[in-house]
Design a protein around this motif. Structure first.
Motif, mmCIF file in Angstrom:
data_model
loop_
_atom_site.group_PDB
_atom_site.id
_atom_site.type_symbol
_atom_site.label_atom_id
_atom_site.label_comp_id
_atom_site.label_asym_id
_atom_site.label_seq_id
_atom_site.Cartn_x
_atom_site.Cartn_y
_atom_site.Cartn_z
ATOM 1 N N ALA A 1 -2.312 8.550 8.547
ATOM 2 C CA ALA A 1 -1.981 8.330 7.142
ATOM 3 C C ALA A 1 -3.217 8.542 6.266
ATOM 4 O O ALA A 1 -3.158 9.191 5.221
ATOM 5 C CB ALA A 1 -1.430 6.911 6.952
ATOM 6 N N LYS B 1 -5.836 7.937 -0.709
ATOM 7 C CA LYS B 1 -5.524 7.044 -1.823
ATOM 8 C C LYS B 1 -4.208 6.304 -1.557
ATOM 9 O O LYS B 1 -4.119 5.091 -1.712
ATOM 10 C CB LYS B 1 -5.426 7.854 -3.113
ATOM 11 C CG LYS B 1 -5.713 7.042 -4.346
ATOM 12 C CD LYS B 1 -5.765 7.926 -5.585
ATOM 13 C CE LYS B 1 -7.174 8.412 -5.892
ATOM 14 N NZ LYS B 1 -7.202 9.324 -7.045
ATOM 15 N N VAL B 2 -3.200 7.053 -1.138
ATOM 16 C CA VAL B 2 -1.904 6.429 -0.874
ATOM 17 C C VAL B 2 -2.012 5.478 0.310
ATOM 18 O O VAL B 2 -1.483 4.367 0.273
ATOM 19 C CB VAL B 2 -0.832 7.496 -0.616
ATOM 20 C CG1 VAL B 2 0.494 6.851 -0.260
ATOM 21 C CG2 VAL B 2 -0.671 8.379 -1.843
ATOM 22 N N ALA B 3 -2.719 5.886 1.342
ATOM 23 C CA ALA B 3 -2.889 4.999 2.495
ATOM 24 C C ALA B 3 -3.499 3.679 2.045
ATOM 25 O O ALA B 3 -3.074 2.607 2.476
ATOM 26 C CB ALA B 3 -3.766 5.673 3.553
ATOM 27 N N GLY B 4 -4.474 3.759 1.151
ATOM 28 C CA GLY B 4 -5.105 2.549 0.631
ATOM 29 C C GLY B 4 -4.096 1.669 -0.086
ATOM 30 O O GLY B 4 -4.018 0.468 0.162
ATOM 31 N N LEU B 5 -3.304 2.277 -0.951
ATOM 32 C CA LEU B 5 -2.335 1.481 -1.710
ATOM 33 C C LEU B 5 -1.231 0.929 -0.816
ATOM 34 O O LEU B 5 -0.553 -0.028 -1.183
ATOM 35 C CB LEU B 5 -1.729 2.326 -2.830
ATOM 36 C CG LEU B 5 -2.671 2.508 -4.032
ATOM 37 C CD1 LEU B 5 -2.164 3.569 -4.960
ATOM 38 C CD2 LEU B 5 -2.845 1.191 -4.777
ATOM 39 N N MET B 6 -1.035 1.525 0.345
ATOM 40 C CA MET B 6 -0.047 0.982 1.280
ATOM 41 C C MET B 6 -0.685 -0.098 2.150
ATOM 42 O O MET B 6 -0.105 -0.528 3.143
ATOM 43 C CB MET B 6 0.531 2.084 2.163
ATOM 44 C CG MET B 6 1.410 3.062 1.411
ATOM 45 S SD MET B 6 2.718 2.218 0.502
ATOM 46 C CE MET B 6 2.517 2.955 -1.096
ATOM 47 N N GLY B 7 -1.887 -0.491 1.815
ATOM 48 C CA GLY B 7 -2.489 -1.623 2.490
ATOM 49 C C GLY B 7 -3.410 -1.291 3.646
ATOM 50 O O GLY B 7 -3.822 -2.180 4.380
ATOM 51 N N ILE B 8 -3.751 -0.018 3.805
ATOM 52 C CA ILE B 8 -4.675 0.336 4.884
ATOM 53 C C ILE B 8 -6.103 0.260 4.362
ATOM 54 O O ILE B 8 -6.412 0.833 3.313
ATOM 55 C CB ILE B 8 -4.360 1.751 5.405
ATOM 56 C CG1 ILE B 8 -3.020 1.737 6.140
ATOM 57 C CG2 ILE B 8 -5.461 2.243 6.330
ATOM 58 C CD1 ILE B 8 -2.533 3.098 6.519
ATOM 59 N N GLU C 1 -3.999 12.142 5.880
ATOM 60 C CA GLU C 1 -3.086 12.895 5.015
ATOM 61 C C GLU C 1 -3.305 12.568 3.542
ATOM 62 O O GLU C 1 -3.294 13.466 2.704
ATOM 63 C CB GLU C 1 -1.627 12.621 5.410
ATOM 64 C CG GLU C 1 -0.793 13.874 5.282
ATOM 65 C CD GLU C 1 0.628 13.686 5.767
ATOM 66 O OE1 GLU C 1 1.520 13.793 4.939
ATOM 67 O OE2 GLU C 1 0.830 13.428 6.973
ATOM 68 N N ASN C 2 -3.511 11.310 3.211
ATOM 69 C CA ASN C 2 -3.748 10.955 1.810
ATOM 70 C C ASN C 2 -4.441 9.598 1.736
ATOM 71 O O ASN C 2 -3.807 8.557 1.850
ATOM 72 C CB ASN C 2 -2.430 10.925 1.027
ATOM 73 C CG ASN C 2 -2.666 10.862 -0.462
ATOM 74 O OD1 ASN C 2 -3.662 10.325 -0.928
ATOM 75 N ND2 ASN C 2 -1.738 11.420 -1.210
#
Lengths: 301, 262
Positions: free
Chosen positions: A179, A185-192, A182-183
């Motif tokens: 994740a 920023k999005v991975a971060g916002l999904m809690g990673i 692949e992205n």
């Protein structure tokens, strides 16, 4: 050219290629997640060599059985290399995460030189003899001659690669790594916790590199501060050939490069062996810059 | 005063000379569906990005669940209980539908790399739980059949729903949907509306940033309207529809009701 010679060179090529593949995985994992070519990776592999030499010698002098000494030495090398790899990321690359891409690339070259010089300070300039813990006596199987050491290298590499693929595709950490690749920023916002995943990636890549360093040291019976340089360049070539950022690509690229080099030796003198890797690199960059397996268009810094 | 899950107090954000958000305040009651609307460039997304820590506010503050919201890294937003979807869908296209949802579970689990590599019993159990919860969420959005497909192969409306499931996987207290209806056909929008209502009924507060007026007016209990970075209206859908400032902002003059637009 006889078929015997060809078979022999194929076997030699697979052994060398599997080491290239392990090192190439370190390049490709970091590239996949950060789009950074970590030129210091070859030096991390190098550190695994002398570290394991000193560890095994010390363990043997303590009277430990040779196989146990080897296993512990591998673990020590893995831990040392993982720590160095994570530290490099933290100190040298993370502050440049949002800098123009040339900056971390040049930093990586700088780190590579730094690690070489540090290795001279810590280990010295000498060649260290790696004790023969697994037999290097030739065994003849049919027309092909191998050593037990080479067989172990080949099998261990395959097992490690399978384990890595499994980790990346079937565990929580692996999912988080993909994740993040692949992205971010999005991975971060999904809690990673992206920084943690990047650190783990460096740790795993460096750990695999450490094992490759021990393999090279045990196969050639020696380790020295310069052993990571050419190995690193070739593994980088292998990663580019397979399609940098792609795990399968690194493995396939490593094996193919090993084969090309060793089969090529049938036709030219051994001194010219290193040419093949770079001819391959140039050809791949001209004709298939995304690599054999790569799908994404290769971006160059 | 009702139980407020989220409060913004006097939030101001400037980019150079541009004031993108000017002293914006709002309150979101727990368990409600809350709409944030406004014409293009009104500051909806800026508001959202400051809330999720992508930008730092220049003035003002956020309270979430009774505590000041002060995030330094993106993953902390998910940790405190805010999950979001994106205006332009940002799924992990190369991963399967199921894996996309599993990523969202990451923040609610503990086992680290060590457990993952050495297969400790707790790590295994946790991974089984992650997968089971992801399957439940896929059933919730009616996508179980596609669990094993790569997410980029889904139809547009399905991708939207998957993004919502991925957000729900973080067990959020509030889920913020950034224009979920954009690009959807009428049938897909109806499915979406049902889903949004179900999420709120199940106890998760929904913040809806949306252009589709019919959806907003039908589904939200409370609406805030932004224009040029300022809050110009704050009320129930029927109040908003009659608000002269809103009508002016949307239609540039005194015309029909906003509700008639969609």
């Amino acid at each position: 050219m006889s078929i015997d010679v060809l078979l022999q060179q194929i076997v030699n090529g697979l052994v060398v290629g599997s080491v290239y593949a392990l090192v190439a995985l370190g390049y490709t994992m970091v590239y996949g997640i950060l789009q950074l070519i970590n030129f210091a990776h070859g030096e991390i592999v190098m550190i695994g060599g002398p570290t394991s030499v000193f560890a095994t010698k010390w363990l043997l002098s303590m009277g430990r059985p040779s196989l146990l000494a080897l296993l512990i030495a591998i673990l020590v090398a893995m831990v040392v290399c993982a720590v160095v790899g994570v530290a490099i990321e933290r100190v040298a690359y993370r502050p440049l995460r949002n800098a123009p891409r040339l900056a971390p690339l040049i930093t990586a070259i700088g780190v590579s030189i730094l690690l070489q010089q540090l290795a001279i300070l810590v280990f010295g300039r000498n060649y260290f003899t790696f004790p023969e813990l697994i037999s290097r006596d030739p065994i003849t199987i049919g027309v092909v001659t191998v050593t037990m050491n080479e067989i172990v290298i080949l099998l261990a590499s395959v097992a490690l690669m399978a384990a890595l693929l499994w980790l990346v595709h079937n565990t929580k950490i692996g999912t988080a790594m993909r994740a993040t690749a692949e992205n971010q920023k999005v991975a971060g916002l999904m809690g990673i916790d992206v920084n943690k995943i990047i650190a783990i990636t460096f740790a795993i890549g460096s750990g695999l590199g450490a094992i490759a360093g021990v393999m090279v040291a045990s196969n050639y019976g020696q380790a020295h501060y310069y052993m990571g340089f050419m190995l690193g360049l070739k593994a980088f070539t292998a990663a580019v050939m397979g399609g940098i950022g792609n795990l399968w690509g690194a493995m396939v690229g490593g094996l193919i490069l090993g084969l090309v080099e060793n089969v090529g030796l049938i036709f030219v003198r051994g001194d010219y062996k290193d040419i093949f890797a770079f001819v391959v690199l140039v050809l791949v960059l001209i004709f298939r810059p995304q690599g054999l397996i790569g799908e994404r268009v290769a971006e160059r810094a | 005063m009702a139980d407020m899950l989220f409060t913004a107090e006097g939030v101001t954000k400037r980019f150079g000379g541009v004031t993108a958000l000017d002293n914006v305040s709002m309150q979101i009651p727990r368990g409600s569906i809350f709409g944030l609307i406004g014409p293009n460039g009104a500051g909806k997304t800026t508001f959202f990005n400051t809330l999720t820590g992508l930008y730092q506010v220049d003035e003002g503050k956020f309270l979430f669940d009774g505590k000041p919201l002060n995030v330094k890294a993106p993953h902390e937003v998910a940790q405190v209980g805010i999950a979001r979807t994106f205006q332009n869908i940002r799924l992990f296209g190369e991963m399967t539908v199921l894996e996309n949802v599993m990523v969202g579970r990451h923040v609610r689990t503990k086992a680290g790399a060590f457990g993952a590599i050495f297969r400790t019993p707790s790590a295994r159990r946790e991974e089984a739980e992650i997968e089971q919860r992801a399957h439940e969420l896929l059933a919730y959005i009616d996508l179980s059949k596609r669990a094993g497909d790569k997410s980029r192969t889904l139809a547009y409306g399905e991708q939207r729903r998957l993004e919502i499931a991925r957000a729900l996987a973080t067990d959020p207290k509030m889920v913020a949907l950034d224009e979920p209806a954009a690009g959807m056909n009428a049938t897909e929008t109806v499915t979406l509306r049902t889903l949004i209502e179900r999420i709120a009924n199940d106890g998760t507060t929904v913040m809806l940033i949306e252009h589709d007026m019919r959806l907003v007016m039908n589904v939200c209990q409370h609406i805030v309207v932004l224009d040029y970075g300022k809050k110009i209206a704050d009320g129930t859908p029927s109040q908003i529809q009659k608000d002269p400032a809103v009508i002016k902002a949307y239609l540039g003059g005194a015309h029909a009701e906003v509700g008639a637009k969609a």
